[in-house]
Design a protein around this motif. Structure first.
Motif, PDB file in Angstrom:
ATOM      1  N   GLN A 182      46.079  31.313  56.914  1.00 36.00           N
ATOM      2  CA  GLN A 182      46.430  32.055  55.699  1.00 36.00           C
ATOM      3  C   GLN A 182      46.286  31.179  54.469  1.00 36.00           C
ATOM      4  OE1 GLN A 182      47.138  35.275  55.373  1.00 36.00           O
ATOM      5  NE2 GLN A 182      47.577  35.196  53.177  1.00 36.00           N
ATOM      6  N   GLN A 183      46.721  29.951  54.544  1.00 39.37           N
ATOM      7  CA  GLN A 183      46.597  29.053  53.405  1.00 39.37           C
ATOM      8  C   GLN A 183      45.128  28.778  53.074  1.00 39.37           C
ATOM      9  OE1 GLN A 183      49.162  26.177  55.188  1.00 39.37           O
ATOM     10  NE2 GLN A 183      50.973  26.848  54.050  1.00 39.37           N
ATOM     11  N   ARG A 184      44.293  28.669  54.096  1.00 39.20           N
ATOM     12  CA  ARG A 184      42.849  28.505  53.849  1.00 39.20           C
ATOM     13  C   ARG A 184      42.289  29.735  53.149  1.00 39.20           C
ATOM     14  NH1 ARG A 184      39.572  25.078  52.360  1.00 39.20           N
ATOM     15  NH2 ARG A 184      40.884  23.711  53.623  1.00 39.20           N
ATOM     16  N   LEU A 185      42.733  30.925  53.548  1.00 42.75           N
ATOM     17  CA  LEU A 185      42.264  32.151  52.897  1.00 42.75           C
ATOM     18  C   LEU A 185      42.672  32.187  51.429  1.00 42.75           C
ATOM     19  CD1 LEU A 185      42.965  34.830  55.675  1.00 42.75           C
ATOM     20  CD2 LEU A 185      40.792  33.716  55.114  1.00 42.75           C
ATOM     21  N   HIS A 186      43.872  31.701  51.121  1.00 39.64           N
ATOM     22  CA  HIS A 186      44.297  31.628  49.722  1.00 39.64           C
ATOM     23  C   HIS A 186      43.412  30.663  48.944  1.00 39.64           C
ATOM     24  CE1 HIS A 186      47.924  34.069  49.174  1.00 39.64           C
ATOM     25  NE2 HIS A 186      48.229  33.789  50.424  1.00 39.64           N
ATOM     26  N   TRP A 187      43.093  29.526  49.533  1.00 40.83           N
ATOM     27  CA  TRP A 187      42.228  28.550  48.849  1.00 40.83           C
ATOM     28  C   TRP A 187      40.867  29.176  48.556  1.00 40.83           C
ATOM     29  CZ3 TRP A 187      37.602  26.022  49.039  1.00 40.83           C
ATOM     30  CH2 TRP A 187      37.481  24.841  48.284  1.00 40.83           C
ATOM     31  N   LEU A 188      40.294  29.835  49.541  1.00 42.40           N
ATOM     32  CA  LEU A 188      38.988  30.472  49.364  1.00 42.40           C
ATOM     33  C   LEU A 188      39.061  31.619  48.357  1.00 42.40           C
ATOM     34  CD1 LEU A 188      37.848  30.486  53.096  1.00 42.40           C
ATOM     35  CD2 LEU A 188      36.827  29.140  51.262  1.00 42.40           C
ATOM     36  N   ALA A 189      40.139  32.389  48.413  1.00 46.82           N
ATOM     37  CA  ALA A 189      40.292  33.510  47.473  1.00 46.82           C
ATOM     38  C   ALA A 189      40.341  33.008  46.036  1.00 46.82           C
ATOM     39  CB  ALA A 189      41.553  34.298  47.806  1.00 46.82           C
ATOM     40  N   GLU A 190      41.011  31.887  45.816  1.00 43.73           N
ATOM     41  CA  GLU A 190      41.036  31.330  44.459  1.00 43.73           C
ATOM     42  C   GLU A 190      39.633  30.952  43.998  1.00 43.73           C
ATOM     43  OE1 GLU A 190      43.750  28.445  43.125  1.00 43.73           O
ATOM     44  OE2 GLU A 190      45.509  29.283  44.161  1.00 43.73           O
ATOM     45  N   GLN A 191      38.822  30.413  44.905  1.00 44.40           N
ATOM     46  CA  GLN A 191      37.450  30.055  44.525  1.00 44.40           C
ATOM     47  C   GLN A 191      36.677  31.306  44.116  1.00 44.40           C
ATOM     48  OE1 GLN A 191      37.296  26.660  44.575  1.00 44.40           O
ATOM     49  NE2 GLN A 191      39.324  26.967  45.479  1.00 44.40           N
ATOM     50  N   VAL A 192      36.807  32.364  44.915  1.00 47.02           N
ATOM     51  CA  VAL A 192      36.089  33.616  44.635  1.00 47.02           C
ATOM     52  C   VAL A 192      36.504  34.183  43.284  1.00 47.02           C
ATOM     53  CG1 VAL A 192      35.846  36.027  45.352  1.00 47.02           C
ATOM     54  CG2 VAL A 192      35.650  34.190  47.053  1.00 47.02           C
ATOM     55  N   LEU A 193      37.820  34.223  43.038  1.00 46.94           N
ATOM     56  CA  LEU A 193      38.303  34.778  41.777  1.00 46.94           C
ATOM     57  C   LEU A 193      37.848  33.928  40.590  1.00 46.94           C
ATOM     58  CD1 LEU A 193      41.907  35.830  42.862  1.00 46.94           C
ATOM     59  CD2 LEU A 193      39.943  37.326  42.504  1.00 46.94           C
ATOM     60  N   ASN A 194      37.817  32.614  40.761  1.00 51.94           N
ATOM     61  CA  ASN A 194      37.333  31.749  39.682  1.00 51.94           C
ATOM     62  C   ASN A 194      35.838  31.960  39.437  1.00 51.94           C
ATOM     63  OD1 ASN A 194      39.890  30.662  39.379  1.00 51.94           O
ATOM     64  ND2 ASN A 194      39.464  28.856  40.624  1.00 51.94           N
TER      65      ASN A 194
END
Length: 300
Positions: free
Chosen positions: A123-135
């Motif tokens: 889940q924490q990895r998904l949050h890290w990746l999601a932040e990249q996508v949103l940025n």
């Protein structure tokens, strides 16, 4: 109410529900996107919110829910679909092209992660990746990164059960320190940003409680709040993790919770940040204050 500051909130519970309470007090209009018609949806309507049916992983429903919306809060429960939902929201919102702010509820663990780190939960990895996508999307994004929630079962239902049974808090955190934050404090930050997003666009806010404590100190705060002695029992990790499936957790959530405990033992949660006070002007609740307000719950 002002017509051009409509906020979209996905889901009917969690932090989003508390965000709604704060926005409602400021006469900010809110539209909820929920997955089904149920009692919670009816209750939200009765409280003055607009409610539509949709799913963060289905682009057509996200597009429909965004019509007329100026600001969006992005969050979902712990789910293997988190990255998919973030990607759908980013792509649809970019095409929609009318958002003044997209406020993303992330996790503070992301602050110490890298593109190749492997110690964190899925889940924490998904949050890290999601932040990249949103940025990468170029949208007007604000990332909110709370640490562990005081309202989580770790510090509420599980703690209440063991306190009532034998006056203990039993967790496998070893000597690790932690600085949990209350959902209401996180919601105040999110609501403040959504109410007036312009000063916050592009910012990352890390949110913790006012101080970092080891579990013996945490138990002492519970003792003061409850007026009875509460002590910490350090449970062997293997024994504690063996109990998780009995709580009905899906595997993704189970792995996330077990990893949170591991990272606590490794002292990865030993951090404090002033994001709550910096954004809202009011400091975060202490553990003692949080427990005092829920004394009857903890004592049964």
């Amino acid at each position: 109410m002002i017509a051009n500051n409509l906020v979209l909130i996905p889901g009917a519970g969690g932090v989003g529900r508390t965000v709604f309470e704060h926005l409602r007090a400021q006469d900010v209009p809110v539209r909820f996107m929920v997955r089904r018609e149920d009692e919670r949806a009816a209750e939200l309507r009765a409280l003055g919110a607009e409610v539509v049916i949709g799913d963060l992983t289905r682009p057509e429903t996200v597009a429909a829910a965004l019509q007329g919306v100026a600001r969006m809060y992005f969050a979902m429960r712990v789910s293997p679909d988190h990255l998919l939902a973030a990607t759908v929201v980013a792509s649809v919102a970019k095409e929609y092209g009318k958002l003044e702010a997209l406020v993303d509820l992330s996790q503070m663990t992301v602050s110490t992660m890298t593109a190749t780190s492997t110690e964190e939960s899925h889940q924490q990895r998904l949050h890290w990746l999601a932040e990249q996508v949103l940025n990468w999307s170029g949208l007007p994004v604000v990332h909110i990164r709370p640490t562990a929630f005081l309202d989580s079962p770790l510090f509420t239902t599980m703690a209440a059960r063991s306190i009532q049974e034998n006056g203990t808090i039993a967790l496998p955190f070893g000597t690790g320190r932690t600085s949990p934050v209350a959902v209401d404090d996180v919601a105040r930050v999110v609501a403040t940003v959504l109410h007036d997003p312009a000063p916050h666009i592009g910012q990352v806010y890390e949110l913790t409680g006012p101080r970092s404590v080891d579990m013996t100190e945490l138990a002492a705060e519970f003792s003061r709040a409850l007026g009875r002695t509460v002590s910490y029992v350090d449970v062997p990790p293997e024994r504690w993790e063996a109990q998780l499936p009995k709580l009905g957790m899906p595997p993704h959530l189970e792995q996330h919770v077990a990893t949170m405990a591991k990272l606590h033992r490794e002292n990865r949660y030993n951090r404090t940040a002033d994001g709550v006070e910096r954004v809202t002007g009011i400091h975060a609740q202490s553990i003692e204050a949080f427990v005092t307000a829920r004394k009857d719950f903890y004592l049964g």
